[in-house]
Design an enzyme around this catalytic site. Structure first.
Site, PDB file in Angstrom:
ATOM      1  N   SER A  67       0.760  -1.067  -0.062  1.00 55.69           N
ATOM      2  CA  SER A  67       0.025   0.111   0.045  1.00 55.69           C
ATOM      3  C   SER A  67       0.845   1.229  -0.025  1.00 55.69           C
ATOM      4  O   SER A  67       1.919   1.319   0.727  1.00 55.69           O
ATOM      5  CB  SER A  67      -0.861   0.102   1.230  1.00 55.69           C
ATOM      6  N   ALA A 123     -12.622   7.727   9.565  1.00 56.20           N
ATOM      7  CA  ALA A 123     -13.664   8.891   9.475  1.00 56.20           C
ATOM      8  C   ALA A 123     -15.130   8.553   9.143  1.00 56.20           C
ATOM      9  O   ALA A 123     -15.716   9.456   8.938  1.00 56.20           O
ATOM     10  CB  ALA A 123     -13.094   9.798   8.299  1.00 56.20           C
ATOM     11  N   SER A 127     -13.563   3.426   4.496  1.00 62.62           N
ATOM     12  CA  SER A 127     -12.229   3.240   3.559  1.00 62.62           C
ATOM     13  C   SER A 127     -11.904   1.570   3.729  1.00 62.62           C
ATOM     14  O   SER A 127     -11.451   1.031   2.794  1.00 62.62           O
ATOM     15  CB  SER A 127     -10.963   3.991   4.470  1.00 62.62           C
ATOM     16  N   ASP A 172     -22.150  -0.604   3.561  1.00 59.12           N
ATOM     17  CA  ASP A 172     -20.802   0.161   3.208  1.00 59.12           C
ATOM     18  C   ASP A 172     -20.568  -0.644   1.890  1.00 59.12           C
ATOM     19  O   ASP A 172     -19.705  -0.173   0.986  1.00 59.12           O
ATOM     20  CB  ASP A 172     -19.732   0.047   4.075  1.00 59.12           C
TER      21      ASP A 172
END
Ligand code: GLA
Length: 387
Positions: A67, A123, A127, A172
């Site tokens: 990443s 947040a 993600s 999500d």
């Protein structure tokens, strides 16, 4: 981060160009919070922020992960060794997806992956779902699995629930996999039926602001699971499969029925939130489809009060963001996502954006909170292949 940059970095890391590049977005939930594990309604839309992945197949049972957002070397995992609960690092999300695909019988034989994300972490903007979905979509394409989007979302949820160990719902992952540009996704989490609801804020002269409070949240912590267990208890006490089955006009009777039960006060509050929240989602769908976009504002604000007072998952920073936005002229505002930190959203006239942003920033500074990140959310495309 652009597809080209991700492709080039992959080539540097692994010595050959990737077979393809995919992207999957984070999301904002417009309304319908904590309803997804109660078989209820939700209404997220995709953010322009996304996780981009360059991926190639391998045939030797090895998964290599890298990443751009995490310091460190390529992580190498052996597929046969993947097991739930063995990884508490970021790699658990992509590895969990590979595990879930293989466990469901799909012939995934290994992959090289390089990722880069623009979705803020912790947040409340999904993600982790974006990371799961981009891997699932890439492997689906590369290994010719041809799975429908809803099924990819289910497998990603399984990765998160079982492999990572966070007891989250289906919203999500479905948002990241299925949202469409310019639309909010009306999803019935009982049967996963979907409707794309046009949500073109700019055409109405409106904006939707996200206030990331910078208070980090995590769903593998206990509070999310406690709310979930409390809702399940409420359903059991009421003799229904899920709180979705309590009709809005049957709410008073249901609350009365809970009256004498042990821990009644808490369960009553949880039940009231879920039942009224499902109604709010239906209300927002009605208003948006009849073109009355401004009228959703008060419904969003009611949703915040319910999450704060009944579901009890807000925090001082989220309340401050909401109260300040409303005082500065927002049409409606609420916390979004799992709660206990993360982000709030505010619906506002385009002309009010600067005043509102300044007011929130000043209120946070005056309260001694970390400066929030305020940005505009435009309903963006769901997961897709970039090249
Ligand atoms: C988190 C979970 C979702 C959903 C929301 C609350 O984002 O991942 O499944 O439960 O919280 O609506």
């Amino acid at each position: 981060m652009g597809a080209q940059q991700v492709r080039e970095r992959f080539t540097e890391l692994y010595g050959a160009a990737p077979e393809g590049v995919w992207a999957a977005p984070g999301r904002v939930n417009l309304i319908g919070e904590h309803t997804d594990y109660n078989d209820g309604f939700v209404m997220p839309f995709a953010l322009p922020h996304q996780v981009t992945a360059a991926v190639s197949r391998r045939t030797d049972g090895v998964l290599r992960l890298h990443s751009a957002d995490v310091e460190g070397e390529v992580v190498e995992l052996v597929l046969d060794g993947l097991a739930p609960g063995t990884d508490d690092d970021w790699t658990a999300y992509p590895a969990g997806v590979v595990w879930a695909l293989r466990e469901a019988g799909h012939p995934v034989t290994g992959a090289d992956v390089h990722l880069a994300s623009t979705v803020p972490t912790g947040a409340g903007l999904s993600s982790s779902a974006a990371l799961e979905v981009v891997i699932a979509l890439a492997l689906d394409d590369l290994f010719g699995l041809d799975l429908p989007r809803w099924k990819l979302a289910r497998l990603c949820q399984r990765a998160e629930n079982v492999y990572v160990g966070a007891p989250t719902g289906i919203m999500d992952q479905t948002a990241s996999a299925c949202c469409e540009e310019g639309h909010a996704l009306f999803l019935d989490t009982r049967d996963l039926s979907q409707r794309q609801i046009p949500f073109d804020l700019a055409a109405e002269g409106l904006r939707l602001l996200v206030v990331d409070t910078r208070v980090k949240h995590a769903h593998s912590g206990g509070e999310y699971g406690k709310r979930r267990a409390g809702c399940e208890k409420g359903a059991a006490l009421l003799g229904v499969d899920a709180l979705r089955d309590v009709a809005y006009d049957g709410l008073d009777a249901a609350l009365e029925q809970l009256g004498s039960a042990e821990d009644a006060a808490e369960v009553r509050r949880l039940v009231r939130h879920i039942v009224t929240e499902n109604r709010r989602v239906e209300r927002v769908v009605e208003l948006l489809t009849s073109g009355d976009v401004r009228a959703i504002g008060p419904v969003l604000t009611e949703g915040h009060a319910s999450l704060r007072d009944d579901f009890r998952i807000s925090c001082p920073e989220l309340d401050l963001a909401v109260d300040t936005a409303l005082a500065a002229g927002a049409l409606g505002a609420r916390m979004t996502g799992g709660g206990f930190g993360g982000s709030a959203i505010a619906l506002a006239e385009a002309s009010a954006v600067d005043t509102l942003t300044k007011a929130v920033e000043e209120a946070f500074a005056a309260a001694g909170h970390t400066a929030p990140r305020v940005f505009e959310a435009v309903p963006s495309p769901g997961a897709r292949r970039l090249g």
